[in-house]
Design an enzyme around this catalytic site. Structure first.
Site, PDB file in Angstrom:
ATOM      1  N   LYS A 111       0.876  -1.082   0.001  1.00  0.00           N
ATOM      2  CA  LYS A 111       0.159  -0.035  -0.135  1.00  0.00           C
ATOM      3  C   LYS A 111       0.795   1.254  -0.087  1.00  0.00           C
ATOM      4  O   LYS A 111       0.651   2.160  -0.662  1.00  0.00           O
ATOM      5  CB  LYS A 111      -0.909  -0.216   1.205  1.00  0.00           C
ATOM      6  CG  LYS A 111      -2.083  -1.006   1.060  1.00  0.00           C
ATOM      7  CD  LYS A 111      -3.032  -1.077   2.229  1.00  0.00           C
ATOM      8  CE  LYS A 111      -4.238  -1.953   1.971  1.00  0.00           C
ATOM      9  NZ  LYS A 111      -4.916  -2.170   3.391  1.00  0.00           N
ATOM     10  N   LYS A 190      -5.968  -8.378 -14.828  1.00  0.00           N
ATOM     11  CA  LYS A 190      -7.170  -8.749 -13.585  1.00  0.00           C
ATOM     12  C   LYS A 190      -7.856  -7.500 -13.795  1.00  0.00           C
ATOM     13  O   LYS A 190      -7.404  -6.471 -13.557  1.00  0.00           O
ATOM     14  CB  LYS A 190      -6.111  -8.857 -12.300  1.00  0.00           C
ATOM     15  CG  LYS A 190      -7.016  -9.016 -11.155  1.00  0.00           C
ATOM     16  CD  LYS A 190      -6.176  -8.727  -9.759  1.00  0.00           C
ATOM     17  CE  LYS A 190      -6.739  -9.049  -8.570  1.00  0.00           C
ATOM     18  NZ  LYS A 190      -7.200  -8.158  -7.572  1.00  0.00           N
ATOM     19  N   LYS A 193     -10.405  -2.088  -9.841  1.00  0.00           N
ATOM     20  CA  LYS A 193     -10.765  -0.618  -9.660  1.00  0.00           C
ATOM     21  C   LYS A 193      -9.545   0.242 -10.195  1.00  0.00           C
ATOM     22  O   LYS A 193      -9.696   1.035 -11.050  1.00  0.00           O
ATOM     23  CB  LYS A 193     -11.285  -0.254  -8.351  1.00  0.00           C
ATOM     24  CG  LYS A 193     -12.633  -0.501  -8.162  1.00  0.00           C
ATOM     25  CD  LYS A 193     -13.039   0.115  -6.611  1.00  0.00           C
ATOM     26  CE  LYS A 193     -12.430  -0.746  -5.690  1.00  0.00           C
ATOM     27  NZ  LYS A 193     -12.824  -1.856  -5.223  1.00  0.00           N
TER      28      LYS A 193
HETATM   29  P1  ADP Z   1      -9.837  -3.974  -6.514  1.00  0.00           P
HETATM   30  O1  ADP Z   1      -8.730  -4.736  -7.088  1.00  0.00           O
HETATM   31  O2  ADP Z   1     -10.967  -3.750  -7.504  1.00  0.00           O
HETATM   32  O3  ADP Z   1      -9.532  -2.726  -5.681  1.00  0.00           O
HETATM   33  P2  ADP Z   1     -10.441  -5.193  -4.103  1.00  0.00           P
HETATM   34  O4  ADP Z   1      -8.892  -5.479  -3.720  1.00  0.00           O
HETATM   35  O5  ADP Z   1     -11.256  -4.315  -3.134  1.00  0.00           O
HETATM   36  O6  ADP Z   1     -10.774  -4.899  -5.627  1.00  0.00           O
HETATM   37  O7  ADP Z   1     -11.072  -6.721  -3.927  1.00  0.00           O
HETATM   38  C1  ADP Z   1     -12.268  -7.129  -2.617  1.00  0.00           C
HETATM   39  C2  ADP Z   1     -12.413  -8.414  -3.008  1.00  0.00           C
HETATM   40  O8  ADP Z   1     -12.664  -8.936  -4.332  1.00  0.00           O
HETATM   41  C3  ADP Z   1     -11.197  -9.178  -2.790  1.00  0.00           C
HETATM   42  O9  ADP Z   1     -11.148 -10.405  -1.678  1.00  0.00           O
HETATM   43  C4  ADP Z   1     -10.775 -10.168  -4.078  1.00  0.00           C
HETATM   44  O10 ADP Z   1     -10.483 -11.432  -3.689  1.00  0.00           O
HETATM   45  C5  ADP Z   1     -11.864 -10.064  -4.690  1.00  0.00           C
HETATM   46  N1  ADP Z   1     -11.503  -9.561  -6.353  1.00  0.00           N
HETATM   47  C6  ADP Z   1     -11.175  -8.463  -6.668  1.00  0.00           C
HETATM   48  N2  ADP Z   1     -10.901  -8.563  -7.985  1.00  0.00           N
HETATM   49  C7  ADP Z   1     -10.889  -9.526  -8.381  1.00  0.00           C
HETATM   50  C8  ADP Z   1     -10.627 -10.448  -9.703  1.00  0.00           C
HETATM   51  N3  ADP Z   1     -10.443  -9.721 -10.908  1.00  0.00           N
HETATM   52  N4  ADP Z   1     -10.951 -11.699  -9.877  1.00  0.00           N
HETATM   53  C9  ADP Z   1     -11.294 -12.404  -8.721  1.00  0.00           C
HETATM   54  N5  ADP Z   1     -11.643 -11.936  -7.430  1.00  0.00           N
HETATM   55  C10 ADP Z   1     -11.337 -10.365  -7.203  1.00  0.00           C
END
Ligand code: ADP
Ligand code: TRP
Length: 320
Positions: A111, A190, A193
């Site tokens: 982070k 992947k 956001k």
């Molecule tokens: P982002 O990458 O959009 O910021 P987060 O880190 O907030 O997403 O993800 C929250 C949850 O969603 C996590 O527990 C993660 O395992 C799941 N997740 C996020 N993106 C994916 C993805 N592309 N494929 C599978 N699971 C995902």
């Protein structure tokens, strides 16, 4: 079995969040004897410092879960900040947490590298997470792989406390979701956001159509065979389908489906799967005071459980 999990309110959910986290959470909460789900709004303060945005995100994620079928009569849902015991227990746990343990946290380093301010709160994030879990005597904590180290830290902290003060906490078992395979975004990376490549779960249908139609493809012509394994449209579409449906669709790709048609089919699958949920969310949003009522009720239930644990903790350390 008592299940507990937390979700950070960090903006509009996308298909990756849904298939990777929300759907397994919903299935788990429907199965568990008892389950607690909370919105980790205190954690969110470590990376989001805008009151209006946080207020919005906090409420949005509750609406998202309720619309997706979360049943507040079966499971308890609440805002972390509505239960002051989280912050209180965090302090007590921080006094048995070695700095060296926190220094090894990969998530903290990542982070900070991403540009999030290295505050004391960000550094002690895992201690708050330990408090979240230990307050509810949770046996099972379902999380994604990225949270595995945090859960190990919770176990370490619980064991340290129990060694110092006698058996007080249930040492929780991690339940690491075998990643439902990473959901790819519209650019094939992947879905996240932070990459601006998401297909949202809710919100304007036109924007969703635009995202789906914008999935990056190669220059293969409409009738040329396509390999489903390496095709982003297919890799997203398969999430909506049963095994046999996946097989049939894969055959269509191999025989040569145009990218335009493939995307139209994906849009249809999306609306078929999420249409009802999307309508329900729009309805819930109009029900004035509904979210607030659900959350007040959840907070009261959570405070009762957390209060009992705090009595035990105060007695153990000599604060009563
Ligand atoms: P982002 O990458 O959009 O910021 P987060 O880190 O907030 O997403 O993800 C929250 C949850 O969603 C996590 O527990 C993660 O395992 C799941 N997740 C996020 N993106 C994916 C993805 N592309 N494929 C599978 N699971 C995902
Ligand atoms: N750190 C978790 C995440 O980013 C959210 C979270 C906070 C959590 N407290 C928790 C998850 C307790 C499980 C249990 O996804």
């Amino acid at each position: 079995m008592r299940v507990l999990s937390g979700m950070q309110p960090s903006g509009a959910l996308h298909l990756g969040n849904y298939f990777g986290s929300m759907k397994p959470n919903l299935e788990m909460s429907a199965k568990a004897d008892e389950s607690f789900y909370f919105v980790a709004d205190l954690h969110a303060l470590t990376s989001l410092q805008n009151a209006e945005t946080l207020r919005q995100y906090r409420r949005d994620i509750v609406l998202d879960y309720l619309a997706a079928g979360f049943d507040p009569d079966r499971s308890i849902i609440f805002y972390q900040s509505d239960v002051p015991a989280h912050a209180e227990l965090m302090w007590i746990l921080s006094t048995v947490t070695p700095v060296g343990l926190l220094e090894r946290a990969v998530s903290y380093k990542e982070k900070v590298e991403k540009g999030i301010a290295a505050s004391a709160g960000l550094f002690t994030y895992p201690v708050l997470m330990a408090a979240d879990i230990l307050l509810y005597d949770a046996n099972a904590v379902p999380v994604g792989k990225d949270q595995k180290q945090h859960l190990e830290m919770t176990r370490d902290i619980a064991i340290k406390f129990n060694n110092a003060y006698g058996d007080t906490f249930v040492v929780p078992e991690p339940m690491i979701r075998e990643e439902v395979a990473v959901v790819p975004g519209t650019d094939g990376q992947k879905m996240s956001k932070s990459y601006g490549n998401t297909i949202p779960l809710f919100g304007d249908e036109k924007a969703i159509k635009k995202a789906i139609m914008g999935i990056v493809t190669d220059s293969r012509g409409p009738t040329e065979p396509k390999n489903p394994e390496s095709n982003t449209i297919f890799q997203i579409h398969r999430l909506f389908l049963s095994q046999s449906e996946q097989k049939a669709l894969a055959d269509e790709y191999r025989h040569g489906i145009s990218y335009g048609d493939a995307k139209k089919k994906l849009m249809e699958a999306y609306l078929y799967t999420f249409g009802a949920m999307r309508l329900k969310r729009a309805e819930l949003e109009k029900k004035k005071g509904y979210v607030e009522e659900v959350m007040a009720d959840g907070a009261a239930k959570a405070r009762a459980v957390a209060g009992k644990t705090m009595d035990r903790v105060r007695k153990a350390v000599g604060l009563s």
